[in-house]
Scaffold this active site. Structure first.
Site, PDB file in Angstrom:
ATOM      1  N   ASN A  23      80.557  43.257  29.738  1.00 60.09           N
ATOM      2  CA  ASN A  23      80.261  44.481  30.970  1.00 60.09           C
ATOM      3  C   ASN A  23      80.536  45.703  30.524  1.00 60.09           C
ATOM      4  O   ASN A  23      81.891  45.988  30.732  1.00 60.09           O
ATOM      5  CB  ASN A  23      80.927  43.824  32.221  1.00 60.09           C
ATOM      6  CG  ASN A  23      80.634  44.859  33.389  1.00 60.09           C
ATOM      7  OD1 ASN A  23      79.809  45.547  33.280  1.00 60.09           O
ATOM      8  ND2 ASN A  23      81.258  44.624  34.465  1.00 60.09           N
ATOM      9  N   LYS A  63      80.037  48.411  31.896  1.00 61.59           N
ATOM     10  CA  LYS A  63      80.248  49.188  33.109  1.00 61.59           C
ATOM     11  C   LYS A  63      79.395  50.624  32.786  1.00 61.59           C
ATOM     12  O   LYS A  63      78.179  50.712  32.373  1.00 61.59           O
ATOM     13  CB  LYS A  63      81.494  49.317  33.327  1.00 61.59           C
ATOM     14  CG  LYS A  63      82.194  48.037  33.516  1.00 61.59           C
ATOM     15  CD  LYS A  63      83.746  48.346  34.238  1.00 61.59           C
ATOM     16  CE  LYS A  63      84.351  46.707  34.359  1.00 61.59           C
ATOM     17  NZ  LYS A  63      85.524  46.744  34.912  1.00 61.59           N
ATOM     18  N   HIS A 117      79.887  42.349  41.708  1.00 60.96           N
ATOM     19  CA  HIS A 117      81.111  42.682  41.098  1.00 60.96           C
ATOM     20  C   HIS A 117      81.978  43.550  42.156  1.00 60.96           C
ATOM     21  O   HIS A 117      81.298  44.193  43.123  1.00 60.96           O
ATOM     22  CB  HIS A 117      80.823  43.414  39.813  1.00 60.96           C
ATOM     23  CG  HIS A 117      81.842  43.667  38.835  1.00 60.96           C
ATOM     24  ND1 HIS A 117      82.950  44.769  39.176  1.00 60.96           N
ATOM     25  CD2 HIS A 117      82.169  43.105  37.564  1.00 60.96           C
ATOM     26  CE1 HIS A 117      83.716  44.759  38.195  1.00 60.96           C
ATOM     27  NE2 HIS A 117      83.544  43.609  37.087  1.00 60.96           N
ATOM     28  N   GLU A 126      83.683  46.025  42.018  1.00 59.13           N
ATOM     29  CA  GLU A 126      83.353  47.311  41.829  1.00 59.13           C
ATOM     30  C   GLU A 126      82.147  47.722  42.601  1.00 59.13           C
ATOM     31  O   GLU A 126      82.040  48.975  43.123  1.00 59.13           O
ATOM     32  CB  GLU A 126      83.269  48.012  40.488  1.00 59.13           C
ATOM     33  CG  GLU A 126      84.721  47.949  39.788  1.00 59.13           C
ATOM     34  CD  GLU A 126      84.603  47.899  38.158  1.00 59.13           C
ATOM     35  OE1 GLU A 126      85.656  47.835  37.626  1.00 59.13           O
ATOM     36  OE2 GLU A 126      83.695  48.020  37.466  1.00 59.13           O
ATOM     37  N   GLU A 153      86.873  36.681  38.919  1.00 65.40           N
ATOM     38  CA  GLU A 153      87.446  37.993  38.366  1.00 65.40           C
ATOM     39  C   GLU A 153      88.482  38.528  39.591  1.00 65.40           C
ATOM     40  O   GLU A 153      88.260  39.041  40.519  1.00 65.40           O
ATOM     41  CB  GLU A 153      86.756  39.073  38.101  1.00 65.40           C
ATOM     42  CG  GLU A 153      85.744  38.884  36.994  1.00 65.40           C
ATOM     43  CD  GLU A 153      85.307  40.151  36.686  1.00 65.40           C
ATOM     44  OE1 GLU A 153      85.597  40.541  35.281  1.00 65.40           O
ATOM     45  OE2 GLU A 153      84.471  40.795  37.295  1.00 65.40           O
ATOM     46  N   GLY A 158      90.863  45.672  34.515  1.00 70.75           N
ATOM     47  CA  GLY A 158      91.571  46.953  34.029  1.00 70.75           C
ATOM     48  C   GLY A 158      92.719  47.490  34.235  1.00 70.75           C
ATOM     49  O   GLY A 158      93.054  48.411  33.870  1.00 70.75           O
ATOM     50  N   SER A 199      90.955  41.770  32.083  1.00 75.77           N
ATOM     51  CA  SER A 199      91.606  41.825  30.776  1.00 75.77           C
ATOM     52  C   SER A 199      91.751  40.938  29.831  1.00 75.77           C
ATOM     53  O   SER A 199      92.733  40.250  29.403  1.00 75.77           O
ATOM     54  CB  SER A 199      93.146  41.900  31.341  1.00 75.77           C
ATOM     55  OG  SER A 199      93.200  43.233  32.385  1.00 75.77           O
ATOM     56  N   GLY A 217      86.624  45.985  28.713  1.00 79.71           N
ATOM     57  CA  GLY A 217      86.898  47.002  27.645  1.00 79.71           C
ATOM     58  C   GLY A 217      86.952  46.336  26.251  1.00 79.71           C
ATOM     59  O   GLY A 217      86.580  46.861  25.327  1.00 79.71           O
TER      60      GLY A 217
END
Length: 312
Positions: A73, A75, A159, A161, A231, A237, A277, A299
Site C-alpha cells: 500500500n 498510500k 482503510h 486512514e 490492521e 506506521g 509495521s 513503508g
C-alpha cells in the site's frame, strides 16, 4: 464416469485428475519428490477412485490451501519518476526468483498507467479507493469503470486512514463492496481497532461489527473471493506490531465469524492478511500462522529491495 476411469491409463488418470480435467469437483494435490508420488484428495473422491499405481500413494482428507497474497500500500507516496525507478529496479530483482505468492502494488491513481504498462505480468495492480457509483457528478472521485481501464483487479476498501481522515463509514464501504463485486474486482476489506479499544478488550466486538456491516447482503460466492486485511490501527506506521500470536488470534476470530455469517466452506476460502509495521524481519513468522494468508504492507513496500525481500 466409471467407464472413463476404466479406460484411462492410471498415470494419465492421476495427472488429469490433478489438472481438474476428469472431475473438478474433487479437489486434489499432486506432490512428487524423486521416486515418491503422493496424491492427496478428499475422502469422497478416494472412495470413488481408489487409484493404485506402482509408486507410493497416499489418500487423505486435505485442508484447503490458500495462496498467500502480499500487497504493498503506497498510500500518498511516489510521483511518476519515482514509480518508474521502482518498477525498473523491481523488474530486475523479480526475474531472479520464482515467487510463490500473489503480490501487487496499491498505487495512487496517477501511477496506474505505469503499472499497466509494466512488464511483470504477475504483478497485481491495485488501488486504495474507489466510488461506488458508475459515473456522475462526484467531484474528485474515481469510478470502478475508470479503474478497470487501468487493469486494476484489487481495491483496498475501508482503510483506517479513510475512515479517520475522510469520514468513511460502514454503509459507504458496503456500497463499494457491492459495486466492486458486480464489476468482478476483488476488494481488500480493512478492519482494525484503535489502541483505546484494544486496551479495553473490545477488539473482537469492533472488528465483528465492522465486518458485519461491510458485508451486508453480500452473496456467499462473492465472499469466497474476498481478501480481508486486519490492521490494528495502533500498529500502522508506528513501529509497533501485534505479536504473531495476537495477529493469529484475531485472524482466526475473523475466519470463525465469517463461518457464522455464511458457512465454514466460504470462510476457508477467504484470504486474511495482517497489516501493521510488517517488515522483512517479521513477515516469515507472521505468514507461518494458519489463519494469516498474507500481508498488507506500507513503508516496506516503497523500496524495491525490501518489497522483493518480503516475497522470497
Amino acid at each position: 464416469m466409471f467407464w472413463l476411469l476404466q479406460e484411462l491409463i492410471k498415470h494419465k488418470l492421476i495427472r488429469e485428475l490433478v489438472e481438474g480435467k476428469v472431475s473438478p469437483n474433487y479437489p486434489c494435490t499432486f506432490l512428487q519428490n524423486h521416486d515418491d508420488v503422493t496424491i492427496i484428495i478428499t475422502e469422497e473422491a478416494a472412495t470413488l477412485l481408489k487409484p493404485t499405481i506402482s509408486k507410493k500413494i497416499n489418500l487423505k482428507e486435505k485442508q484447503m490451501e490458500r495462496k498467500k497474497i502480499i500487497i504493498g500500500n503506497w498510500k500518498m507516496y511516489k510521483n511518476i519518476e519515482e514509480t518508474q525507478f521502482f518498477l525498473n529496479e523491481f523488474n530486475k530483482l523479480i526475474k531472479t526468483k520464482n515467487i510463490k505468492y500473489d503480490y501487487g502494488i496499491a498505487a495512487s491513481f496517477t501511477n496506474l498507467p505505469l503499472l499497466k504498462m509494466n512488464k511483470i505480468s504477475a504483478l497485481i495492480i491495485a488501488t486504495q479507493n474507489c466510488h461506488y457509483e458508475t459515473e456522475g457528478a462526484y467531484t474528485g472521485e474515481i469510478s470502478i469503470k475508470m479503474l478497470k481501464d487501468m487493469m486494476v483487479s484489487h481495491v483496498i476498501i475501508g482503510h483506517s486512514e479513510r475512515r479517520i481522515y475522510f469520514n468513511e463509514v460502514d454503509e459507504t464501504i458496503n456500497k463499494k463492496l457491492h459495486s466492486l463485486f458486480n464489476a468482478n474486482i476483488i476488494p481488500i476489506l480493512c478492519c482494525g481497532e484503535t489502541l483505546n479499544q484494544y486496551e479495553n478488550k473490545k477488539t473482537n466486538e469492533v472488528i465483528k461489527n465492522q465486518i458485519k456491516l461491510a458485508l451486508k447482503n453480500i452473496k456467499a460466492e462473492n465472499i469466497a473471493k474476498l481478501v480481508i486485511a486486519y490492521e490494528p490501527i495502533w500498529a500502522i506506521g508506528t513501529g509497533k506490531t501485534a505479536t504473531v500470536q495476537q495477529a493469529q488470534t484475531v485472524c482466526k476470530m475473523i475466519r470463525e465469524f465469517i463461518s457464522e455469517l455464511y458457512n465454514k466452506n466460504v470462510a476457508e476460502q477467504v484470504r486474511i492478511q495482517y497489516g501493521g509495521s510488517v517488515k522483512t524481519d517479521n513477515i516469515k513468522l507472521i505468514l507461518s500462522e494458519p489463519d494469516i494468508d498474507g500481508a498488507l504492507v506500507g513503508g516496506a513496500s516503497l523500496v524495491p529491495q525490501s518489497f522483493f525481500d518480503l516475497l522470497i
